[in-house]
Design an enzyme around this catalytic site. Structure first.
Site, mmCIF file in Angstrom:
data_model
loop_
_atom_site.group_PDB
_atom_site.id
_atom_site.type_symbol
_atom_site.label_atom_id
_atom_site.label_comp_id
_atom_site.label_asym_id
_atom_site.label_seq_id
_atom_site.Cartn_x
_atom_site.Cartn_y
_atom_site.Cartn_z
ATOM 1 N N CYS A 3 0.844 -1.193 0.000
ATOM 2 C CA CYS A 3 0.000 0.000 0.000
ATOM 3 C C CYS A 3 0.876 1.237 0.000
ATOM 4 O O CYS A 3 2.101 1.141 0.003
ATOM 5 C CB CYS A 3 -0.923 0.024 1.215
ATOM 6 S SG CYS A 3 -0.022 0.258 2.745
ATOM 7 N N CYS A 57 3.846 1.682 2.418
ATOM 8 C CA CYS A 57 5.089 0.972 2.130
ATOM 9 C C CYS A 57 6.021 1.847 1.307
ATOM 10 O O CYS A 57 7.234 1.870 1.528
ATOM 11 C CB CYS A 57 4.812 -0.317 1.354
ATOM 12 S SG CYS A 57 3.876 -1.527 2.267
ATOM 13 N N ASP A 63 -8.996 -23.637 -19.322
ATOM 14 C CA ASP A 63 -8.027 -24.642 -18.908
ATOM 15 C C ASP A 63 -8.533 -25.145 -17.552
ATOM 16 O O ASP A 63 -9.365 -24.489 -16.925
ATOM 17 C CB ASP A 63 -6.651 -23.973 -18.775
ATOM 18 C CG ASP A 63 -5.628 -24.901 -18.189
ATOM 19 O OD1 ASP A 63 -4.889 -24.456 -17.297
ATOM 20 O OD2 ASP A 63 -5.566 -26.068 -18.620
ATOM 21 N N ASP A 121 -3.651 -20.268 -17.441
ATOM 22 C CA ASP A 121 -2.671 -19.744 -16.497
ATOM 23 C C ASP A 121 -1.250 -20.244 -16.677
ATOM 24 O O ASP A 121 -0.314 -19.625 -16.231
ATOM 25 C CB ASP A 121 -3.105 -20.057 -15.059
ATOM 26 C CG ASP A 121 -2.815 -21.506 -14.729
ATOM 27 O OD1 ASP A 121 -2.202 -21.751 -13.681
ATOM 28 O OD2 ASP A 121 -3.181 -22.378 -15.519
ATOM 29 N N ASP A 170 0.010 -23.024 -21.630
ATOM 30 C CA ASP A 170 -1.127 -22.389 -22.288
ATOM 31 C C ASP A 170 -0.706 -21.215 -23.141
ATOM 32 O O ASP A 170 -1.491 -20.717 -23.927
ATOM 33 C CB ASP A 170 -2.115 -21.844 -21.239
ATOM 34 C CG ASP A 170 -2.820 -22.961 -20.511
ATOM 35 O OD1 ASP A 170 -3.127 -22.770 -19.333
ATOM 36 O OD2 ASP A 170 -3.047 -24.001 -21.146
#
Lengths: 825, 64
Positions: free
Chosen positions: A107, A110, A513, A713, A717
């Site tokens: 965020c 940081c 997939d 993913d 693929d």
């Protein structure tokens, strides 16, 4: 799994394992920490006087990967001049500048923390982090401070900094954007000034404004319009000239014609002190058109920033074993075939090669998408980029750099990307005809007036060109796309390629997939069956105890079974077979059935157990079975496997409801695929497919005219993702899949796919409405201009109103309930 | 109305200054990061001598 009194780490909010007692005093209160890493970081933050970080943060901090002393030593390699050459500016001078990319930022606080901490180091001249891209620029005096010290300071507060080398394309894009912004600014400012002056010209003469004032205002307008036309509008002329040279009639030709001739006519009117001036229309054209081009460019460039550098897949350093057996740390760029490397457990494999010694399991999910590591021993091949999980390995390098499998796949992807079949944009079709039509009408109108009143002919032609300018038309698509993309980004769906929305709206088939897409891609415990010798809870606790400290996904899943468990002593791991440890004085084993049956005491697997195992296998065909045994004999069987994503069923139903044909193409075995298809109600599915077969299936569909959307993913693929007309990657998937996809589901929630498709269809509808309106305006205004009734204020009014309407209509795409800002993973 | 001969060039001057400022901002990369400045303002360093309600109790309110 949470108990009422569960304690959470103050730093990262993960649960604190019972029995651990780390804490850090923050403002007089001893706050609990979950591990040494969190404690070290929190202490560093307190010592630096930056506790405000905990006050500002809006998200929990990431659990810091504790940098092993080895890795910290490796940081010193970044001081070497050869390495610095690629990402440090001024390497060799005293004041140097470098680009870094920071990992672990959750965020805005940081960013604040790292900026404050690093800026406080003596010798750092400047350090700033970009909030959206997490890229940092650091400028330091090399005499007082080395780069490795800066990197170490960043690590001390819990973030990892990688050197970042923006590739040439990104620098080009940055220049492009900067130029576009400057042109836009000049056009915008000029437009505002000229419009103010123009209002004076509209009403002034009727109210008795003196002619010399009118002339003055005209001349000033001319002066302001000059830079707008020749600096901001330069690209229109250049493009139009290029188009004409190639005998094409693109959008820029009527624009250049309109802008050029209107400006020339108005200048002429100013000089001859007669006629009408249209300077405000000219500046408005240029501004609106530049805006639409800018929006398009932003959409295009977003692809590069959405996915972080793929180069991170290969590690920066490797441990090379010399001929005499000693080890040295070298950078991966210096490796050569024939080198012997030692790979520690948990470390990535630096290059392609062969195992010489050792036996371990390797996480190849980057290649196959499978979450279960495969075991490897002497003689087996290793692929650079995969991760060694269990024990140290000694390997010999076979291929480096461009020859590695990973580079090959990247090249394949780039080529597939270039040949990607895309549907033509709606606006680009028929542009040529539109332009011809305009020119024809202008010519006809001029011709007509030439016969009636020659003096007016020129002005009528100009008027026709003024109203013909495709302002609203140019804005129609980019504004709608930008609005829709913004909405989807807030939803957590990142659109990385410009055509993605339009193509998704037209999709007829959607291909899924299985592993990692419809399923979580993580190992979870499906079922536990105990033989009855010990209660269930005790079996779970024993299993969790045996798996303490295991990095194996199966181990992690089993650890989650119990929060409280006895401490494990004399823990020994047998790769490929299981783990043995002494718990509460007795020896226990967990692993394969043979491994567990080897325990000195206790009977072997009986018939009852066999039946149970078979039952489990029937219920969970793709599950792995793990056995637990101890002094009492065989105690329990655990079925572990991949679980379906919670939103998958809803998503599939919603997509089917929208008229899409759903397919499931997977490389997994037939039974798990059939079971998943049954659970989701998918009738068209195929299992055991190789990537080449998936590709062929999609091509077959496309040949029948289908528009295929593919959701996947894994790297396997990736070529298929490039082939489908629109591809969607899961955020939890491999980086290569994300880089080659057109859209990324950042929240991994499949239901959002349905929302995105719905929104894409709305976008297409609204673009259609915009185009109708824009063209309608042109059609109505054209005869008005041709008849000689157009005056400058009418033209300016018409143009601004039509553009406004298009923008407002497009803003409808930002409406709707996007659930509040979701943090992308 | 002759005052316009002064006022209009004056406004032009202002416009030139504005354009110059904008161009400088683009060149120094201020448009690269659109979200950052919004956050930075909220987290700017306060004068440490200003007493604020900063206790463990307040943290407990927020987190638990």
């Amino acid at each position: 799994m949470s108990h009422a009194s569960e304690v959470r780490c103050y730093h990262c909010t993960l649960p604190v394992p019972p029995g651990l007692d780390f804490s850090v005093e923050i403002e007089g209160v001893a706050e609990p920490m979950c591990c040494a890493g969190c404690r070290a970081v929190a202490q560093a933050i307190v010592d630096a006087g930056l506790i405000d970080y905990y006050r500002y943060r809006t998200e929990p901090s990431q659990n810091p990967e504790q940098l092993v002393p080895q890795a910290l030593r490796e940081l010193e390699l970044y001081d070497r001049p050869e390495l610095q050459r690629s990402f440090v500016q001024g390497a060799g001078d005293e004041v140097r500048e470098a680009s870094l990319i920071l990992e672990g930022i959750t965020c805005a606080a940081c960013v604040w923390l790292s900026e404050r901490h690093v800026k406080a180091l003596p010798g750092v001249l400047d350090f700033s982090v970009n909030y959206s891209t997490h890229r940092a620029r650091v400028r330091w005096d090399d005499r007082r401070l080395k780069l490795s010290e800066i990197l170490r300071a960043i690590a001390a507060i819990g973030y990892i900094a990688h050197p970042f080398d923006p590739d040439r394309q990104e620098q080009v894009q940055k220049r492009e954007r900067s130029l576009a912004l400057r042109r836009l600014a000049v056009a915008g400012l000029g437009m505002m000034q000229v419009m103010m002056l123009a209002v004076a010209l509209y009403v002034g003469p009727e109210q008795g404004m003196e002619p010399h004032i009118v002339q003055f205002i005209r001349w000033v307008s001319l002066l302001i319009t000059l830079p707008v036309v020749f600096y901001s509008g330069a690209s229109f002329f250049a493009n139009a000239w290029r188009d004409l040279r190639h005998r094409r009639l693109g959008m820029d030709v009527p624009v250049a014609l309109a802008v050029g001739s209107t400006f020339a006519a108005s200048a002429w009117a100013t000089v001859t002190q007669g006629g009408e001036v249209y300077f405000e229309s000219v500046t408005m054209f240029v501004f609106f058109l530049l805006t639409s081009r800018f929006l398009e460019m932003n959409a295009r460039q977003r692809a590069g920033q959405a996915v972080e550098a793929l180069g991170k897949l290969l590690p920066g350093f490797a441990t090379r074993v010399r001929a005499d057996g000693t080890e040295e740390t070298v950078s991966v760029a210096d490796l050569a075939p024939g080198d012997r490397l030692r790979i520690a457990p948990g470390a990535p494999v630096p290059a392609d090669g062969v195992v010489l010694e050792g036996r371990s399991s390797v996480d190849e999910s980057l290649m196959s998408g499978e979450s279960l590591p495969r075991s490897r021993c002497a003689g087996d091949a290793l692929v650079g980029g995969t991760v060694n999980v269990e024990s140290p390995l000694l390997m010999r390098v076979e291929h480096v750099g461009q020859d590695t499998v990973l580079s090959g796949i990247q090249r394949l992807l780039e080529r597939a990307q270039a040949e990607k079949p895309a549907l033509a944009r709606m606006t680009e079709r028929g542009t040529g005809w539109f332009v011809l039509l305009i020119l024809l009408v202008a010519g006809l109108a001029a011709g007509y007036w030439w016969t009636v009143d020659p003096g007016k002919a020129f002005w009528v032609a100009v008027a026709v060109l003024v109203v013909s300018c495709p302002c609203a038309l140019a804005l129609a698509t980019p504004v709608a796309l930008t609005a829709a993309t913004g909405f989807l980004t807030r939803l957590g769906v990142l659109v990385t390629r410009g055509h993605a929305l339009e193509t998704l709206a037209r999709a007829t088939h959607i291909v899924f997939d299985k592993t990692g897409t419809l399923t979580e891609g993580r190992i979870g415990v499906h079922e536990v069956w105990s033989t009855g010798r010990l209660p269930d809870a005790r079996c779970k606790a024993l299993a969790a105890a045996l798996e303490t400290g295991s990095e194996h996904p199966v181990g992690k899943a089993l650890r989650g079974l119990a929060q409280v468990h006895p401490p494990a002593e004399a823990q020994r791991s047998f790769p490929g077979r299981g783990i043995e440890a002494r718990l509460d004085g007795s020896l226990y084993r967990i692993g394969t059935v043979d491994f567990v049956a080897e325990l000195p005491e206790g009977p072997g697997p009986g018939a009852a157990l066999q039946r149970q195992a078979e039952g489990l296998r029937r219920r969970w065909p793709d599950a792995g079975l793990v056995y637990l045994g101890g002094p009492q004999g065989l105690l329990a069987v655990f079925a572990l496997g991949d679980e379906l994503r919670p939103g998958a069923a809803a998503a599939v139903a919603a997509l089917r409801g929208m008229g899409l044909e759903i397919l499931l193409l997977s490389g997994d075995a037939p039974e798990p695929v059939a079971r998943t298809a049954a659970q989701l109600g998918i009738t068209r599915y195929q299992a055991s497919m190789l990537p080449a077969q998936k590709l062929a299936a999609i091509e077959a569909l496309q040949q029948n005219g289908a528009v295929v959307a593919m959701v996947g993913d894994g790297i396997n693929d990736a070529p298929v993702l490039s082939r489908a007309q629109v591809s969607i990657a899961m955020a939890g998937g491999t980086e290569l899949a994300q880089a080659s996809a057109d859209m990324i589901l950042h929240t991994d929630r499949l239901e959002q796919l349905a929302v995105a498709t719905e929104r894409a269809r709305s976008t297409l509808r609204i673009i259609g409405q915009n185009l109708v309106w824009a063209l309608g305006y042109n059609v109505v205004a054209l005869p008005v201009a041709a008849a000689g009734w157009l005056s400058p204020w009418l033209a300016a009014l018409g143009m601004s109103l039509s553009s406004l309407l298009v923008v407002l209509n497009s803003l409808r795409l930002t409406l709707g309930n996007a659930p509040g800002p979701r943090r992308p993973r | 109305m002759d005052i316009l001969f002064l006022l209009i060039p004056l406004s032009l001057l202002v416009m030139v200054v504005a354009a110059g400022a904008f161009l400088w901002a683009v060149k120094s990369g201020q448009f690269e990061d659109m979200e950052g400045p919004a956050h930075r303002i909220l987290m700017d360093e306060d004068d440490p001598r200003i007493p604020h309600k900063r206790t463990a109790d307040r943290l407990k309110e927020e987190d638990r």
